[in-house]
Design a protein around this motif. Structure first.
Motif, short mmCIF file in Angstrom:
data_model
loop_
_atom_site.label_atom_id
_atom_site.label_comp_id
_atom_site.label_asym_id
_atom_site.label_seq_id
_atom_site.Cartn_x
_atom_site.Cartn_y
_atom_site.Cartn_z
N ASP A 59 0.67 -1.26 0.14
CA ASP A 59 -0.09 -0.10 0.14
C ASP A 59 1.10 1.14 -0.04
N LEU A 60 2.07 1.20 0.34
CA LEU A 60 3.04 2.36 0.49
C LEU A 60 3.45 2.78 -1.02
N PRO A 61 3.45 3.98 -1.43
CA PRO A 61 3.68 4.53 -2.61
C PRO A 61 5.16 4.29 -3.25
N GLU A 62 6.00 4.15 -2.28
CA GLU A 62 7.29 3.97 -2.44
C GLU A 62 7.57 2.47 -3.07
N VAL A 63 6.86 1.78 -2.32
CA VAL A 63 6.89 0.01 -2.65
C VAL A 63 6.03 -0.18 -3.85
N VAL A 64 5.19 0.50 -4.20
CA VAL A 64 4.15 0.41 -5.42
C VAL A 64 5.06 0.87 -6.66
N ASP A 65 5.89 1.98 -6.38
CA ASP A 65 6.70 2.68 -7.36
C ASP A 65 7.98 1.57 -7.79
N TYR A 66 8.54 0.93 -6.89
CA TYR A 66 9.64 0.11 -6.59
C TYR A 66 9.32 -1.10 -7.60
N LEU A 67 8.19 -1.76 -7.06
CA LEU A 67 7.65 -3.07 -7.79
C LEU A 67 7.18 -2.72 -9.04
N MET A 68 6.59 -1.62 -9.47
CA MET A 68 5.89 -1.33 -10.92
C MET A 68 7.02 -0.92 -11.70
N GLU A 69 7.93 -0.18 -11.28
CA GLU A 69 9.39 0.08 -12.11
C GLU A 69 10.22 -1.36 -12.47
N THR A 70 9.99 -2.13 -11.33
CA THR A 70 10.65 -3.36 -11.63
C THR A 70 9.95 -4.35 -12.81
N ALA A 71 8.42 -4.21 -12.95
CA ALA A 71 7.82 -4.72 -13.89
C ALA A 71 8.41 -3.98 -15.38
N ALA A 72 8.21 -2.63 -15.16
CA ALA A 72 8.59 -1.82 -16.49
C ALA A 72 9.95 -2.32 -16.88
N PHE A 94 -1.01 -1.75 -11.43
CA PHE A 94 0.04 -2.38 -12.17
C PHE A 94 -0.25 -2.58 -13.64
N SER A 95 -1.35 -2.76 -14.07
CA SER A 95 -1.73 -3.21 -15.42
C SER A 95 -1.56 -1.76 -15.98
N THR A 96 -2.08 -0.49 -15.46
CA THR A 96 -2.16 0.69 -16.15
C THR A 96 -0.63 1.02 -16.55
N ARG A 97 0.22 0.73 -15.59
CA ARG A 97 1.65 1.09 -15.79
C ARG A 97 2.29 0.07 -16.76
N ALA A 150 1.25 0.86 -20.25
CA ALA A 150 1.82 2.21 -20.75
C ALA A 150 3.24 1.73 -21.38
N VAL A 151 4.09 0.84 -20.90
CA VAL A 151 5.37 0.44 -21.54
C VAL A 151 5.20 -0.33 -22.76
N LYS A 152 4.04 -1.55 -22.52
CA LYS A 152 3.92 -2.54 -23.68
C LYS A 152 2.34 -2.46 -23.68
N LEU A 153 2.05 -2.04 -24.80
CA LEU A 153 0.43 -1.96 -24.88
C LEU A 153 -0.10 -3.72 -24.99
N ASP A 154 0.65 -4.57 -25.57
CA ASP A 154 0.04 -5.82 -25.61
C ASP A 154 0.73 -6.72 -24.50
N ALA A 155 1.34 -6.11 -23.44
CA ALA A 155 1.65 -7.08 -22.34
C ALA A 155 0.52 -7.61 -21.73
N TYR A 156 0.73 -9.04 -21.20
CA TYR A 156 -0.40 -9.63 -20.56
C TYR A 156 -0.27 -9.72 -18.92
N THR A 157 -1.27 -9.52 -18.29
CA THR A 157 -1.44 -9.56 -16.88
C THR A 157 -2.24 -10.66 -16.32
N VAL A 158 -1.88 -11.62 -15.64
CA VAL A 158 -2.74 -12.68 -15.13
C VAL A 158 -2.32 -13.08 -14.14
N GLY A 159 -3.41 -13.33 -12.93
CA GLY A 159 -3.24 -13.36 -11.36
C GLY A 159 -3.39 -14.64 -11.13
N GLU A 160 -2.86 -15.17 -10.04
CA GLU A 160 -2.90 -16.35 -9.57
C GLU A 160 -4.05 -15.96 -8.31
#
Lengths: 586, 586
Positions: free
Chosen positions: B309-322, B349-352, B355-365
């Motif tokens: 829930d922490l914005p810094e963590v969100v940024d870190y993890l999403m930048e990692t995916a990016a 996560f999906s939004t960001r 934004a980097v790769k439009l046809d990237a797939y996101t699927v959750g367990e």
């Protein structure tokens, strides 16, 4: 769940396991559950039926065959097609459920609608009767009577007193001999009740619910040997005539208690059904393996269940009710284990009962959730409010909810049902520990609870003896329900302080319409302190309940005389620990 | 419930006790549960929020504070009032629940909406944050991105192959040494995967899901020591570059597996957070009693949970995916334990990501009911279809449901979700017994199940080795999940019949659009026999599955060549016991 002792009220029915079992059973096939909207159909307004199809069936069509003449629909009856509304996931049954809706056309007042529902599979060609698991062989019949369903107007200011007949009073008896056995026939009778009418008039109540008065095997008489009688050892029909006449003269109505779900195994119809393979009564009961296998009330073999779906049985039982009304002019019925017979049975019961006596009251014993109680709307005038009883125990006895939660419960409980659905309040009855026993003898808690009870819109019921401090000598969990049915106190054992409290409480409720309006504004709801203002046409009454162990100050927002103590109070008022006031304010 | 072995899929989550606990927890306060309608908000269309208030609160007003710029709403953000819609009784929580509804205005494409909800009590003056029990201190933030949420088009004909990286292949290794311990690092690496691309091309798959490839403590790598790496012993970044490039050249997409809910306790941020009271990373984790008390994945202390829930963590993890997308051009992510982080986290996560790769797939367990999966609509492209996996086990392995029920399940499962919600099918994965092991080695059952799986609309996933008969030597109930992660068969142990079956199945699915259309007409659904016609733009395919122990005749309603055996069939066709056909019919 079991950590909450208040759940005793519902037993296993409130457990997730039971709910899941029920959900799985219902949702394995085509399930209607008599869910109609509105529950109480009114003239010339369509009625919507809700039908669920569980995940095990590939049903592509759902149809409703309908008759409007009070008979089971024949092959030529009109058919109404249901519409598939969507699919939901049911967590409890852990499966998908298809939701279907059908609409039956509005009908004139008094129309007795009967219908049956089938699901059809285009794939397999199979048809499935709705709710078929609950019955054997024949499709389940549903139905309702179109009418403006309202309880009789006299309920508005009724204060009901429940008399467990064998334990109340007997003519010429000191009635203070110790019980020799918890389930002995102690000897209370109808003449005894009649002799105590002056006591009840003085107490202030205006309706009596008599536990069963039929010929039976036991002292409680919920096991009819003959449904259409007044037991000889209670004084027979003459005693009932005299009691009703005297009561009516003194402004007191009489409700009988009918246990129609089952009979005694000594009932002659059942004896004949078991002894005689060709008996016309064999179909009156639910034999699974004649003559010794039959369905019985909670598996108790001496209480065989009646086949209340059979038209002859329906006629017999309803004619019995009509007989009590016509012959004795009683004022209605408390209906034991109303979850047993179908909702169609009760619809017909109310229809036929009110045809004999328009202002007869029909109220069911339905030990279940509000959602279940609500299904009786339009079928019976009402149901005893077991969920509210639970909330009373939680708040006043077990302290497992606080004032805000109790207030929220009361508000929601009022709003949940149709405005015309009657759900009388009670603090205890003959099938559970008395409130005073549960409260470990603390009569201040009883007074607090009763003060609240008497300020709610629904009519209160007092279980005989509560007003004089009658309690128990053992717990029902150890001694059975008999433990809460001790003989009434008539002598020195009476708590006259409590009796005076109840007298004033009843008088207050009957005098001030604010206490019966159900319109409340909360003043305080914190911890164990709860105060609210009840609004009436002719003035307001402030009720303040201090359930805490310390003194508290509550501003009653005016001045007036406490209906209970007679003391003048005004503005900020100090309440002793575990005390309440009920003050009409100017 | 426990009598149904297929419930292993959901563990205690499917039990009534757990459902009741959850219901009681949710409905004790103000509960939103991110329930919005539609779940996937589209441009310029209002969004309805559903809010429940449990029986313990006397809430008289519910308000929603909303921001449309992607930030937590400040004190000046607009407030929308919710409307009280009624009161229901909730059986599971065994209490009344007030239902409130609020509407947020429609917004343009790309708007990132954030909101918080409060209930207010006029009586006590108190305010209650929605869903506050789930978080500490601060109000729970909800949110969504307005967009036309659709999974990438390439999913339409994807066949996904799950590779458990450590157990698939290593360059220059026979890969047939016995495991010395179930959880040893066996040595599979990315170059090994790359070398086997020709094998996978020949098999016919066109997407690979790699289990985690980060630096980690264990052989499975769901415990990141460094989230933004490619593990050195897998070949490091270069090996991933080469694998992705080669795969893309051969038409195969690469999905990474991200476990973002928790880290390894050897993660340097966590080490710093524990060792240093002033660490900037202390708030990145969920310490309950620093330094030794912290929330961890299912209570496993070496898997500390991230504060997602922490914005810094969100940024870190999403930048990692990016970073993975930008640096390596991977094609999307399988998201481990997606029930851990909030739905807002996944929305972002999906939004960001897109934004980097439009046809990237996101699927959750998301190991939960369809109702829970549906909440991920609009947040992720989809979720792995665990409920369907359960139905496959019930029908093909445990035989606890018949063909009609299985058919009904498939139909409902298709209709239940938004048309654009992706829910790939799978028969097993690395956290459960393999299908073949559960089927006691009966490969005919695996063939039947796979034939069905490959005729459904959603993309199928094959767990590595299923196609060559890889099974287990012990049950996961006794040996743990390691038991289902044995090294791939590359030598003589391979079941070449099964491999050929899978090759033809995959080729058939990719060739015939009817097998991916999801439009089915049932032909037979009786007992264990199930046949249906799949409809395509360019012709139909009949699938017939004989799960019975006897020969059956199924009319395929035309003529064609069985895609699996290559045999010509027409009209009434005989099927051997436990066999299936897949026939394009003219």
């Amino acid at each position: 769940v079991t950590a909450d002792p208040s759940l005793f009220v519902f037993g296993p029915h409130a457990t997730p396991e039971h709910l899941a079992e029920t959900a799985r059973a219902n949702l394995s096939g085509v399930w209607h559950g008599a869910r109609i909207h509105p529950y109480a159909p009114v003239p010339n307004t369509p009625v919507r039926l809700h039908i669920d199809v569980g995940a095990n069936l590939a049903v592509s069509r759902v149809s409703v065959r309908c008759d409007s003449e009070g008979s089971a629909p024949g092959p030529d009856a009109p058919v109404f097609e249901a519409t598939h509304r969507g699919t939901r996931w049911d967590d409890l049954a852990w499966r998908y459920v298809d939701e279907w809706v059908a609409e039956l056309p509005g009908k004139p007042d008094g129309t007795r609608v009967r219908y049956a529902i089938q699901g059809h599979s285009a794939m397999t060609g199979a048809s499935y009767d709705a709710d078929s698991s609950a019955y054997q062989g024949t499709p389940t019949l549903f139905g309702y009577t179109v009418r403006d369903a309202k309880p009789p107007a006299w309920l508005d200011d009724a204060v009901i007193y429940q008399i467990f007949v064998d334990r109340f009073y007997r003519h010429g008896d000191a009635f203070d001999r110790p019980l020799t056995a918890p389930d002995e026939v102690y000897g209370g009778d109808l003449q005894g009740v009649r002799e105590k009418l002056p006591y009840l008039v003085d107490l202030g109540i205006n309706a009596i619910w008599l536990t069963p008065i039929v010929e039976a095997e036991t002292y409680h008489r919920y096991d009819a040997v003959d449904f259409r009688t007044v037991a000889a050892n209670l004084g027979g029909p003459d005693a009932l005539h005299r009691l009703v006449d005297d009561a009516h003269r003194q402004g007191i109505r009489i409700l009988l208690d009918l246990a129609l779900n089952h009979a005694s195994w000594r009932n002659p119809y059942f004896l004949d059904a078991r002894q005689n393979a060709a008996s016309r009564y064999r179909s009156w009961f639910r034999f699974t393996d004649w003559p010794d296998g039959y369905e019985s009330f909670f598996g108790v073999s001496h209480l065989p269940e009646l086949n209340t779906d059979l038209p002859e049985v329906v006629d017999y039982l309803m004619e019995t009710a009509a007989w009590y009304l016509r012959e004795f002019d009683v004022d209605g019925f408390r209906l034991d284990y109303a979850l047993g017979p179908s909702l169609l049975f009760w619809s017909e019961f109310s229809t036929r009962t009110k045809a004999v006596k328009l202002d007869a009251y029909t109220v069911g014993e339905v030990t279940a959730s509000p959602a279940e109680l609500a299904r009786f709307q339009g079928r019976l005038d009402g149901c005893l409010d077991f969920p509210e009883l639970q909330a009373f125990r939680q708040y006043f006895v077990h302290r497992s909810i606080d004032s805000a939660a109790f207030h929220a419960f009361l508000e929601r409980n009022d709003a949940f049902y149709d405005a015309h659905f009657s759900h009388p309040s009670f603090l205890d009855n003959h099938d559970m520990n008395r409130f005073l026993w549960a409260a470990k003898g603390d009569k201040q808690l009883l007074k607090l609870a009763a003060t609240c009870q008497f300020s709610l819109r629904q009519p209160p019921i007092i279980y005989y003896g509560s007003e004089v401090g009658l309690s128990q000598t053992g717990d029902v969990s150890a001694c059975g329900f008999d433990a809460s049915r001790l003989p009434m106190f008539w002598g020195d054992a009476r708590d006259t302080d409590l009796l005076e409290f109840y007298r004033r409480l009843i008088r207050g409720r009957r005098e001030y319409s604010a206490l019966r309006s159900g319109r409340r504004t909360p003043l305080v709801a914190e911890g164990n302190v709860y105060a609210y203002r009840c609004h009436g046409e002719d003035g307001d009454v402030v009720v303040a309940l201090n359930g805490s162990d310390g003194e508290v100050i509550v501003d009653v927002g005016g001045a007036g005389r406490d209906l209970i103590t007679g003391e003048e109070v005004s503005g900020p008022t100090s309440l002793d620990p575990l005390s309440g006031i009920m003050v009409p304010v100017a």
